[in-house]
Enzyme design. Sequence first.
Site, short mmCIF file in Angstrom:
data_model
loop_
_atom_site.label_atom_id
_atom_site.label_comp_id
_atom_site.label_asym_id
_atom_site.label_seq_id
_atom_site.Cartn_x
_atom_site.Cartn_y
_atom_site.Cartn_z
N CYS A 8 -44.73 58.73 48.96
CA CYS A 8 -45.08 58.22 47.63
C CYS A 8 -43.81 57.88 46.84
O CYS A 8 -43.08 58.79 46.41
CB CYS A 8 -45.93 59.26 46.90
SG CYS A 8 -46.23 58.88 45.17
N CYS A 58 -43.69 59.18 43.23
CA CYS A 58 -43.46 60.63 43.21
C CYS A 58 -41.96 60.94 43.22
O CYS A 58 -41.52 61.92 42.60
CB CYS A 58 -44.11 61.29 44.43
SG CYS A 58 -45.91 61.17 44.49
#
Length: 320
Positions: free
Chosen positions: A78, A81
Site C-alpha cells: 500500500c 500507507c
Amino acid sequence: MQPRNMSMSGVVDLAAVKAAGEAKQKAEQARAEAARTGQPVAAPSPTVIDVDEAGFERDVLQRSSEVPVVIDFWAEWCEPCKQLSPLLERMTAEYAGRFVLAKIDVEANPTLFQQFGVQGIPAVFAVVAGQALPLFQGSAPEAQIREVLDQLIQVSEERFGIVGAPVEPGEEPVEPAPEPAGPYDSALAAAHEALDAGDLGGAVQAYRNVLSDDPANAEAKLGLAQAELLQRVEGADSEVVRRAAAEDPADVAAQAAAADLDLVGGHVEDAFGRLIDVVKRTAGDDRDRARVRLLELFEVIGGDDPRVTAARGSLARALF
C-alpha cells in the site's frame, strides 16, 4: 437500615481506599529510593507497537482500559500507507504517551481486518475501553489528523475517564518536585471536615467547587467519589436493595444500588463484577449508565489498585 449520620472514618468500611493509598505511597518511596541510589527506573511501555491476532486482546483490548489505542491498518504493497504510517509514528512521539499506536499488517492478520469491517487501507481506528471507534480512512492532511487525535483524547478522558501517561517514549520518568501549598488547600480541608462530620451534601458541593476551577484535582475527585457513594447508600435498606437486584439482573438502577452496598461493605470485586455483568447484559443507554457507575466506583478505590486494573480489563472485554 444504614444510619443517617455516616462518616468515612466510622460506619463505612473503605479499607480498599487505604490499601490503594498505601500501594501508591510504596511506589513513590521506591522511585525516590531508586533516584537516591542511582538505580535505573523502569522505562515506560512503548507507544508504537506491532500487533497481531494472538496479541490483540493483551496489546489493544486490555491496554485500551488505560490509554487510547490508535490502530493503523496497513500493508507492504500500500503506497499511501507508506506516507501515513511514518506521520502517525511521528505524531505518536509528539503526543508523548497520551495514546498508543498499534500497527496491524492486514496481510498477516486478515481476521482482524474483517472484524473491524475495514473497506480499504490505509484505515485508522481507535479502541477506548474496549470500544472500537472509526477515525478516518485513506490519507489526510496532518492538521486534520491532529484535530481527530485531539478529539479522541478529549472523549477518552471526558466519557471514559481514560488518560494516557504524559511521558516521552524511551525516557525515564522524572520524579516531580514537591509542589507548594495550592490555592484549594483550605477548600479541600473544609470538604474533608464536612465528610467526616456526615454532612454529605456539604462535602459534595465543596468538592465540586474545587473541581469547577481545577478539574484535574485528584484529591477532590477522590473525595467527591467517596461523598457521592456515601450519599447514595445513606438510609438504604440493604434487604430491599438486594432483593430488587436478585429479581432483575438487567435492572441497571437495582444493580448499581447493590454494587454501592457491596463496595461500602468492602466487597470490591463483587461490586465491580456485578456492574460488569450488567454491561454484558444490556445495550445502549442502559449499558452506558452501568459503565459510568463502574467508572465512579473506580474513582473511589483509586486507579493504582490492582483490582481496578483487573476490572478495567474485564470492562474492556465486555464492551468490545
